[in-house]
Design a protein around this motif. Structure first.
Motif, PDB file in Angstrom:
ATOM      1  N   ASN A  25      30.128   9.071  11.495  1.00 50.44           N
ATOM      2  CA  ASN A  25      30.090   8.257  10.281  1.00 50.44           C
ATOM      3  C   ASN A  25      30.853   6.962  10.516  1.00 50.44           C
ATOM      4  OD1 ASN A  25      31.070   7.246   7.564  1.00 50.44           O
ATOM      5  ND2 ASN A  25      29.753   8.929   6.901  1.00 50.44           N
ATOM      6  N   LYS A  26      30.226   5.823  10.214  1.00 43.28           N
ATOM      7  CA  LYS A  26      30.849   4.536  10.515  1.00 43.28           C
ATOM      8  C   LYS A  26      32.035   4.231   9.620  1.00 43.28           C
ATOM      9  CE  LYS A  26      27.643   1.806   7.668  1.00 43.28           C
ATOM     10  NZ  LYS A  26      26.682   0.679   7.680  1.00 43.28           N
ATOM     11  N   ARG A  69      24.918   4.438  11.701  1.00 47.06           N
ATOM     12  CA  ARG A  69      26.138   5.190  11.982  1.00 47.06           C
ATOM     13  C   ARG A  69      26.799   4.555  13.193  1.00 47.06           C
ATOM     14  NH1 ARG A  69      23.061  10.928  10.712  1.00 47.06           N
ATOM     15  NH2 ARG A  69      23.343  10.829   8.447  1.00 47.06           N
ATOM     16  N   TYR A  77      27.860  13.989  13.059  1.00 49.78           N
ATOM     17  CA  TYR A  77      26.521  14.491  12.781  1.00 49.78           C
ATOM     18  C   TYR A  77      25.887  15.009  14.065  1.00 49.78           C
ATOM     19  CZ  TYR A  77      27.191  11.419   8.726  1.00 49.78           C
ATOM     20  OH  TYR A  77      27.696  10.785   7.620  1.00 49.78           O
ATOM     21  N   VAL A 134      33.915  12.465  10.318  1.00 49.03           N
ATOM     22  CA  VAL A 134      32.628  13.052   9.959  1.00 49.03           C
ATOM     23  C   VAL A 134      31.646  12.831  11.107  1.00 49.03           C
ATOM     24  CG1 VAL A 134      30.716  13.056   8.314  1.00 49.03           C
ATOM     25  CG2 VAL A 134      33.057  12.626   7.513  1.00 49.03           C
TER      26      VAL A 134
END
Length: 351
Positions: free
Chosen positions: A217-218, A198, A225, A223
């Motif tokens: 999120n890459k 990520r 986490y 997004v």
């Protein structure tokens, strides 16, 4: 500052002071054996990491000094580290492990700092990093019995030691970021697990059975986490909801992990990661206090009308309000900081 029984250990650039919290007497627990590279700022501010006290039958206070050896004759001057272990037992002498600085640290344009992140059994782990450069980090494992370096790992920033596993973040040279949480064997540095790649990965300790990992999120920066992971396997134990900001967590020593963010306090079970409670609670008309410390099922905090305590398991206000909100507390002593002159005062505790 670290607290062990009735003694507070204070790290300075050239020594560690031992403060008897019962009497206020100050002694020098250890000093460097060479000239310190850094000194206190003129206003006496001290932003060094706190020493680390091992949990063992014979505890050690661990810290690292940065020192300089002047040149003499044909011997060139040398800058190096002194990893220092100070026995808490009366009369026992400290020992030192000199270590060369890595090339990146010698060339760093910003100050370097060494932080002991944890210890298990006879192995301690610390990170060496530049304060203004995320990519320059090296992690070291030290054998506390043989007084030697077991292994080093560049581009890995250790965050916690849980059992026989060291967890932290891996730096990706190509991506220029910490891209994965990972766990390594404490004794051998063998990789045990690596999480999904990520970006903006950050791993933090979360008690004896969990770690807290945050990331983006890459492929889609919208997004995010925030997950509680099993440090032994990397398995996700709990995905945290978006309304639980903050990642400054402390374990209460009795089964609960208490975390704080901006105007937010929440607590989870230290094994399953199940949410126990959170504040603020609009339905109950409750706000989140400013947490200062947690200890043995109790949360110490400040509210607009003064200090208070909460039950760590339930989040309920406890009926007896303390006269202060300590920043460090154990079964012997509570240390509180004055809001007016920033002086430190020690108070006896019970239970």
């Amino acid at each position: 500052m670290a607290l062990h029984k009735q003694t507070a250990y204070v790290a300075l650039p050239d020594r560690v002071l031992a403060v008897d919290t019962a009497s206020g007497a100050v002694t020098t627990a250890a000093t460097t054996e060479a000239e310190p590279l850094f000194k206190l700022s003129p206003n006496l501010e001290n932003d060094l990491p706190a020493p680390f006290v091992t949990e063992a039958e014979s505890p050690l206070v661990l810290t690292t000094f940065f020192v300089h050896q002047p040149g003499a004759g044909t011997q060139a001057p040398r800058a190096f580290m002194e990893f220092t272990a100070i026995p808490t037992a009366a009369g026992a002498a400290p020992w030192r492990l000199p270590m060369d600085l890595p090339e990146w640290a010698k060339e760093s344009q910003s100050p370097v700092v060494a932080t002991v992140v944890g210890a298990s059994g006879k192995v301690a782990v610390f990170t060496l990093s530049a304060t203004k450069s995320a990519s320059t980090t090296t992690t070291y494992a030290v054998d506390l019995d043989s007084h030697r370096v077991l292994w080093t790992k560049d581009l890995f920033r250790a965050a916690s030691v849980t059992g026989g596993i060291v967890t932290g973040e891996k730096w990706d040279k190509k991506g220029g970021d910490y891209t994965a949480a990972a766990g390594y064997d404490l004794a051998t540095a063998a990789e045990k697990w690596r999480a999904e790649d990520r970006t903006n990965v950050d791993v933090m300790p979360a008690g004896p059975h969990l770690i807290l990992a945050t990331a983006v999120n890459k492929d889609d920066y919208r997004v995010r986490y925030r997950q509680l992971l099993d440090p032994a396997t990397g398995q996700v134990k709990r995905d945290l909801p978006d309304d639980l900001p903050g990642s400054d967590c402390a374990h209460d020593g009795a089964g609960t992990l208490v975390c704080t963010g901006r105007d937010t306090v929440w607590a989870v079970d230290d094994t399953s990661g199940a949410l126990r409670w959170q504040l603020p609670d609009k339905n109950a008309g409750r706000i989140a206090p400013q947490v200062t410390a947690v200890w043995h099922g109790r949360i110490y905090a400040k509210a607009t009308d003064g200090p208070l305590t909460l039950d760590a398991r339930t989040g309920a206000d406890l009926p007896t309000r303390p006269g202060l909100a300590p920043y460090l507390v154990n079964e012997y002593t509570g240390l509180a900081l004055s809001e007016t002159d920033r002086s430190l005062t020690a108070y006896p505790t019970s239970g």
